[in-house]
Scaffold this active site. Sequence first.
Site, short mmCIF file in Angstrom:
data_model
loop_
_atom_site.label_atom_id
_atom_site.label_comp_id
_atom_site.label_asym_id
_atom_site.label_seq_id
_atom_site.Cartn_x
_atom_site.Cartn_y
_atom_site.Cartn_z
N VAL A 40 0.15 -2.92 8.43
CA VAL A 40 1.38 -3.15 9.18
C VAL A 40 2.51 -2.27 8.64
O VAL A 40 2.46 -1.84 7.50
CB VAL A 40 1.81 -4.63 9.13
CG1 VAL A 40 0.96 -5.45 10.07
CG2 VAL A 40 1.76 -5.18 7.73
N GLU A 81 -6.95 -6.12 11.53
CA GLU A 81 -6.42 -7.47 11.27
C GLU A 81 -5.39 -7.90 12.29
O GLU A 81 -5.40 -9.01 12.78
CB GLU A 81 -5.70 -7.45 9.93
CG GLU A 81 -6.52 -7.86 8.81
CD GLU A 81 -5.71 -7.80 7.54
OE1 GLU A 81 -6.34 -7.72 6.51
OE2 GLU A 81 -4.47 -7.83 7.56
O1 0RQ Z 1 11.30 -2.80 -1.92
O2 0RQ Z 1 12.28 -4.20 -0.17
O3 0RQ Z 1 13.27 -4.10 -2.46
O4 0RQ Z 1 13.45 -2.13 -0.92
O5 0RQ Z 1 8.39 -2.10 -2.30
O6 0RQ Z 1 8.11 -1.08 0.28
O7 0RQ Z 1 8.55 1.07 1.43
O8 0RQ Z 1 9.32 -1.11 2.50
O9 0RQ Z 1 6.89 -0.39 2.34
O10 0RQ Z 1 6.93 -2.49 3.79
O11 0RQ Z 1 5.33 -0.55 4.14
O12 0RQ Z 1 5.10 -2.10 2.19
C1 0RQ Z 1 2.18 -1.66 0.00
C2 0RQ Z 1 3.98 -3.38 -0.06
C3 0RQ Z 1 4.18 -1.40 1.44
C4 0RQ Z 1 2.51 -3.19 1.98
C5 0RQ Z 1 3.20 -2.42 0.81
C6 0RQ Z 1 9.23 -1.16 -2.97
C7 0RQ Z 1 10.18 -0.69 -1.89
C8 0RQ Z 1 10.44 -1.98 -1.15
C9 0RQ Z 1 8.26 -2.43 0.08
P1 0RQ Z 1 12.69 -3.35 -1.32
P2 0RQ Z 1 8.32 -0.36 1.70
P3 0RQ Z 1 6.09 -1.41 3.24
C10 0RQ Z 1 -3.08 -5.13 6.52
C11 0RQ Z 1 -3.23 -4.45 5.20
C12 0RQ Z 1 -0.85 -4.71 0.91
C13 0RQ Z 1 -1.51 -5.47 2.03
C14 0RQ Z 1 -2.15 -4.57 3.03
C15 0RQ Z 1 1.52 -4.24 1.49
C16 0RQ Z 1 9.09 -2.66 -1.19
O13 0RQ Z 1 1.86 -2.29 2.81
O14 0RQ Z 1 1.87 -5.34 1.18
O15 0RQ Z 1 -2.30 -3.38 2.87
N1 0RQ Z 1 0.22 -3.84 1.38
N2 0RQ Z 1 -2.58 -5.15 4.12
O16 0RQ Z 1 11.34 -0.13 -2.45
C17 0RQ Z 1 8.46 0.13 -7.09
C18 0RQ Z 1 7.02 1.72 -6.18
C19 0RQ Z 1 7.35 1.23 -4.88
C20 0RQ Z 1 8.26 0.17 -4.80
C21 0RQ Z 1 7.62 0.74 -2.79
N3 0RQ Z 1 6.15 2.72 -6.35
N4 0RQ Z 1 7.58 1.13 -7.23
N5 0RQ Z 1 8.81 -0.38 -5.90
N6 0RQ Z 1 8.41 -0.09 -3.50
N7 0RQ Z 1 6.98 1.57 -3.63
C22 0RQ Z 1 -1.98 -6.18 6.69
C23 0RQ Z 1 -2.31 -7.53 6.06
O17 0RQ Z 1 -3.03 -7.61 5.15
C24 0RQ Z 1 -1.69 -8.73 6.56
#
Ligand code: 0RQ
Length: 503
Positions: free
Chosen positions: A269, A293
């Site tokens: 997502v 999903e």
């Molecule tokens: O933090 O909200 O405080 O600003 O992490 O990052 O860039 O908004 O990215 O919402 O696409 O989420 C992997 C978490 C990415 C998600 C992940 C910080 C960043 C922000 C969120 P803030 P973004 P997204 C099917 C597949 C696992 C489950 C999955 C996820 C927050 O895609 O949960 O894949 N994946 N499911 O600032 C420190 C870093 C960072 C960081 C980002 N390197 N270090 N903080 N952030 N990179 C769906 C289901 O399973 C239901």
Amino acid sequence: QQARIRNSDFRSKIMSAEDAAALISDGSTIGMSGFTGSGYPKAVPLALADRIRAEHARGNPFRVKIWTGASTGPELDGALAEADGIEFRLPYNSDPVARQRINDGRMDYVDMHLSQVAPMAWQGFLGRLDTAVIEIAGITPEGDLIPSSSVGNNKTWLDIAERIILEVNDWQSPLLDGMHDIYYGTALPPNRVPIPLIRPDDRIGQPHFRVDPAKVAAVVATDAPDRNAPFSPPGATAEAIAGHILEFLTWEARRAGLPPSLLPLQSGVGNVPNAVMAGLIDTPFEQMTAFTEVIQDGMLDMIEAGTLRVASATAFSLSPEKAQYFNDNAARFRDRLILRPQEISNNPELVRRLGCIAMNCLIEADIYGNVNSTRIMGSRVQNGIGGSGDFARNGYLSIFMTPSTAKGGAISAIVPQCSHVDHIGQDVQVLVTEQGLADLRGLSPRQKAEAIVARCAHPAYRPMLEDYMARAARLSHGQYAPSLPSEALSWHQRFMETGSMMP
Ligand code: 0RQ
């Protein structure tokens, strides 16, 4: 509501959310419906949160254990966490209030592969389930349940819970009836048999949940919408990442002789996956399928454009505008969408058989292609692994994507060593940032490091990574995957101390 509850036995159990919540006691384990903000109960959890607050005000303890399909909405995780009413949570959470409690050490959380939740519950690994609270779209005259906008683990919760509370939601489209495929053929080892699904659009089950009416203690009428996160249009970074992926898929299809329909898509997502979906509309691919999903905005657009023939998933995850559009035009999508239990939508046997193309986002990746999807600086959970592991390990191709930096450039998404690993290098075949794409298939760790740093790292961090690699090549204990343990996590340490990974 009478129109939705077409069985008199169930009609006699209609009561208020408050009366239903009064059936739940301190320490209970509750299996709730809900997956990526759709199909979760919206009235009973709020009433339960009120009850918990009232008990706490009287000085009485009251906390419950919550199992779901995946993430829910503010009326469930948000309200119960706010009331300090959740002592334990599984298998996925994206609610900010609950996340804060977990990271403060005030709530226990088990982050699980989503395909494994139902089998583990059946195997008894998770303990006893006292109550199921399940949102449905209606009850048939025969007393079967018409599933709502997500299926998740509802079949399992209904089967194993000792008591059941149903929320019948009038907001959900009545045309959902017939879109679900509930498979009742799963068994535990040693009696497990192959799941007879060969194509993404095969129907192997039945449209409704069965339920033991003697276990149903309450039926609550609701009419509130799903959470439906707003959709922000993809920016330049998301479009650049999508561009690299589309170019790669076009090349890969030619190289491998894949059909014009490619292979079934799985998409995580968020904005970047939505940008990939939008981009696929303008490629030569046609009659595509999704075995995934969640059904997102981009997939409905692809169906309308004729690019996507069918999508199989376990839940919707739409923006409010698209959810309304779906409700107004459900007839148009009805034959193109199939919702299944998450143990089927995410099943490793099926993902491997179908050869899904898995596309998921990440938090950080290291130079050897290990991926962290869940833990910020190794210790703070963001959401959970969700279905990413189910698909990444078993797909035909596993693609992971991310912007090359986070927090305005203070963090590099490509690091010497991940602070936590969800997906080992063996499960990560392609890594993509807005900088470029690294095809890691068939590469040794040292070759992977060259490719990842050259193609994916942000130019501001690339020299630092090259410097680390050069020194590791001289000083490492071994030369298979050269590393300097005392320095490998120093970038994270620097960020925690100074607010930036930059020296
Ligand atoms: O933090 O909200 O405080 O600003 O992490 O990052 O860039 O908004 O990215 O919402 O696409 O989420 C992997 C978490 C990415 C998600 C992940 C910080 C960043 C922000 C969120 P803030 P973004 P997204 C099917 C597949 C696992 C489950 C999955 C996820 C927050 O895609 O949960 O894949 N994946 N499911 O600032 C420190 C870093 C960072 C960081 C980002 N390197 N270090 N903080 N952030 N990179 C769906 C289901 O399973 C239901």
